[in-house]
Design a protein around this motif. Structure first.
Motif, PDB file in Angstrom:
ATOM      1  N   ASN A   1       0.811  -1.226   0.000  1.00 15.13           N
ATOM      2  CA  ASN A   1       0.000   0.000   0.000  1.00 15.13           C
ATOM      3  C   ASN A   1       0.848   1.282   0.000  1.00 15.13           C
ATOM      4  O   ASN A   1       0.576   2.253   0.723  1.00 15.13           O
ATOM      5  CB  ASN A   1      -0.955   0.017   1.208  1.00 15.13           C
TER       6      ASN A   1
ATOM      7  N   ASN B   1       1.996   4.760  -1.127  1.00  9.62           N
ATOM      8  CA  ASN B   1       1.431   5.905  -1.845  1.00  9.62           C
ATOM      9  C   ASN B   1       2.427   7.052  -1.790  1.00  9.62           C
ATOM     10  O   ASN B   1       3.604   6.865  -1.438  1.00  9.62           O
ATOM     11  CB  ASN B   1       0.063   6.292  -1.286  1.00  9.62           C
TER      12      ASN B   1
ATOM     13  N   THR C   1       2.756   7.571   2.527  1.00 10.78           N
ATOM     14  CA  THR C   1       2.856   6.500   3.527  1.00 10.78           C
ATOM     15  C   THR C   1       2.878   5.126   2.862  1.00 10.78           C
ATOM     16  O   THR C   1       2.641   4.961   1.663  1.00 10.78           O
ATOM     17  CB  THR C   1       1.672   6.563   4.493  1.00 10.78           C
TER      18      THR C   1
ATOM     19  N   ASP D   1       2.430   0.547   4.288  1.00 11.02           N
ATOM     20  CA  ASP D   1       2.115  -0.422   5.345  1.00 11.02           C
ATOM     21  C   ASP D   1       3.226  -1.445   5.455  1.00 11.02           C
ATOM     22  O   ASP D   1       3.872  -1.812   4.442  1.00 11.02           O
ATOM     23  CB  ASP D   1       0.801  -1.147   5.063  1.00 11.02           C
TER      24      ASP D   1
ATOM     25  N   LYS E   1       0.243   0.188   9.837  1.00  7.49           N
ATOM     26  CA  LYS E   1      -0.277   0.875   8.674  1.00  7.49           C
ATOM     27  C   LYS E   1       0.096   2.365   8.698  1.00  7.49           C
ATOM     28  O   LYS E   1       0.367   2.957   9.753  1.00  7.49           O
ATOM     29  CB  LYS E   1      -1.800   0.737   8.600  1.00  7.49           C
ATOM     30  N   ASN E   2       0.091   2.949   7.492  1.00  2.00           N
ATOM     31  CA  ASN E   2       0.262   4.400   7.299  1.00  2.00           C
ATOM     32  C   ASN E   2       1.556   4.923   7.929  1.00  2.00           C
ATOM     33  O   ASN E   2       1.577   5.917   8.665  1.00  2.00           O
ATOM     34  CB  ASN E   2      -0.935   5.178   7.860  1.00  2.00           C
TER      35      ASN E   2
ATOM     36  N   GLU F   1       5.215   6.673   7.681  1.00  2.00           N
ATOM     37  CA  GLU F   1       5.927   7.595   6.806  1.00  2.00           C
ATOM     38  C   GLU F   1       7.201   6.921   6.316  1.00  2.00           C
ATOM     39  O   GLU F   1       7.760   6.062   6.974  1.00  2.00           O
ATOM     40  CB  GLU F   1       6.257   8.888   7.563  1.00  2.00           C
TER      41      GLU F   1
END
Length: 480
Positions: free
Chosen positions: A373, A375, A378, A380, A412-413, A415
């Motif tokens: 994931n 992007n 960020t 995961d 998750k998420n 940086e």
């Protein structure tokens, strides 16, 4: 000369007188006829008693049988029919003919049939033959077994019944009182049977059951339809035999590993077969391990067959009895120790041992943290491939500084940057650290643009790439 003339004249007169007398006596010649029946093919006769003649005669007959003249007044060897009887006076040469003399008789060659009664004993000699449908001929009759016949050749009787015969093709000859002979053949079929198989098994410590399969050469099978007169049984250890009228048997089998099965036919012939009676206690070769926890596990023996009132005993590495039960399952066992489970069968006294050692599962985790994931800002991260962990705790560090922890191993998420994930086992004092660095994705556009369609008027294009966030696409012509 004068003296001789009267004598010659006398002789001539006497001669003429005699001839006239004989000529007159031919009218007087007659005969009484008596016939005797032709009881066989040609045994009739005619008795002739002449009178009115000189006393010297010869005789013959004409008809179904023609004879020459004979001086015997009894003509024999005549078959039945109508005859002319001829009597000739030898002296006067006078002849008397009696027409339509009937010699009675109805003899015809004998005719008969045979019935073969098959053997009913195994390769036995209890077959028989009976004469049926006797016709014609002349009693009394005799019957004989003649060659080629397998047994009894030369045996003769007047009943036409022959017994105690082996199987085979027989020739039976009939003779009547007239010498008539007729021979017929008949087959007496053999009988055989055999024990094909059995289905006997021991189903408990002291009992066995099964069926005996017998078949014969006439298509009978005991397990499909019973064979008349047969008996089935078994020999007891004492030597006594127990008989039944059915093929399905149930027998006491305590302490025996085989039984002699017997079959008897109606003739008393016995055949036997030995049936092994195996009731051996068995277990699966390996102990089944279950309920594995941090410090202990459970073990159970499986595939338990043919045990009677089993007792399962648990022994430690020093061969010391720890506990016993009737299930074969033991719980709360420590890792890395040698154990044995011994199964005891009450019926046979058999003891079967299954020994084992079980190690705790080693702690393992996939070497690389799973990154997903991604992007613009960020991503995961997740720990995968965990085995051997008990209630693990996962700690996330960034640049060596604690950030957070959880029990799932998924964060998750995050940086972009450098991190370490520490996986700690909740039971054993063991941890595994995995460090990783994730950089922001670099936008990329495919260097070659391939038209998505082309026709005679226009065409279209599709631009592909990676790590693009809300991209804007500009299309320039050749003049820029």
């Amino acid at each position: 000369m004068k003296k001789l003339y009267p004598g010659i004249l006398f002789l001539l007169m006497m001669c003429c007188w005699t001839q006239r007398s004989f000529a007159q006596n031919c009218q007087l010649l007659t005969a009484a006829i008596q016939t005797n029946e032709s009881r066989c093919a040609a045994t009739g006769s005619i008795e002739i008693n002449p009178s009115g003649g000189t006393g010297s005669y010869k005789y013959k007959v004409e008809g179904p049988v023609n004879t020459d003249f004979t001086t015997s007044n009894s003509i024999t060897g005549l078959s039945a029919g109508i005859y002319n009887v001829i009597v000739n006076d030898i002296v006067s040469n006078c002849t008397f003919i009696k027409k339509g003399v009937i010699v009675t008789g109805s003899y015809e060659d004998p005719r008969f049939g045979l019935e073969g009664i098959d053997v009913t004993c195994d390769n036995g000699n209890n077959g028989s033959i009976k004469v049926r449908g006797l016709q014609r001929g002349m009693a009394p009759f005799s019957y004989s077994i003649v060659a080629p016949s397998p047994t009894g050749a030369g045996t003769t009787n007047t009943t036409g019944i022959f017994q105690n015969l082996a199987a085979g093709d027989y020739s039976i000859q009939l003779r009547d009182s007239c010498g008539g002979i007729q021979t017929r053949t008949v087959t007496v079929n053999n009988y055989t049977w055999k024990i094909d198989s059995h289905t006997f098994t021991k189903f408990s410590c002291d009992s066995a059951a099964g069926a005996i399969k017998v078949s014969d050469n006439r298509g009978n099978v005991s397990t499909i339809h019973s064979i008349s007169g047969f008996q089935y049984g078994f020999v007891k250890p004492s030597g006594d035999t127990t008989w039944f009228d059915k093929t399905d048997l149930r027998i006491g089998a305590n302490g025996i590993s085989s039984v002699v099965l017997v079959v008897k036919d109606p003739c008393g012939k016995v055949k036997k077969i030995t049936a092994p009676l195996s009731f051996t206690p068995t277990l699966n070769n390996n102990v089944t391990i279950s309920d594995k926890a941090c410090t202990n596990f459970s073990a159970v023996v499986t595939g338990i067959k043919n045990f009677t009132n089993p007792v399962f005993s648990f022994y430690d590495k020093d061969n010391v009895l720890v506990t016993s039960n009737n299930t074969g399952k033991f719980t709360g066992l420590s890792y890395s120790k040698n154990y044995c489970i011994r199964a005891f069968d009450e019926c046979s006294g058999t003891i079967i041992s299954r020994c084992f050692i079980e190690q705790a599962l080693p702690i393992f985790i996939n070497k690389e943290v799973l990154i997903s994931n991604k992007n613009c800002i960020t991503f995961d991260a997740k720990a995968t491939g965990l085995t051997g962990f008990t209630n693990p705790i996962f700690i996330l560090l960034k640049n060596g500084i604690y950030m957070r922890n959880n029990t799932t191993g998924e964060f998750k998420n995050l940086e972009y940057g450098s991190y370490c994930m520490v996986s700690q086992d909740g039971c054993r004092d063991t941890s595994i650290t995995q460090c990783f660095t994730v950089k922001p994705p670099v936008p990329r556009v495919d260097p070659v643009i391939i038209p998505s369609y082309v026709n005679c008027v226009d065409f279209g294009i599709s631009v592909g790439g990676d790590s693009l966030t809300l991209p804007t696409y500009c299309l320039y012509d050749s003049a820029n």
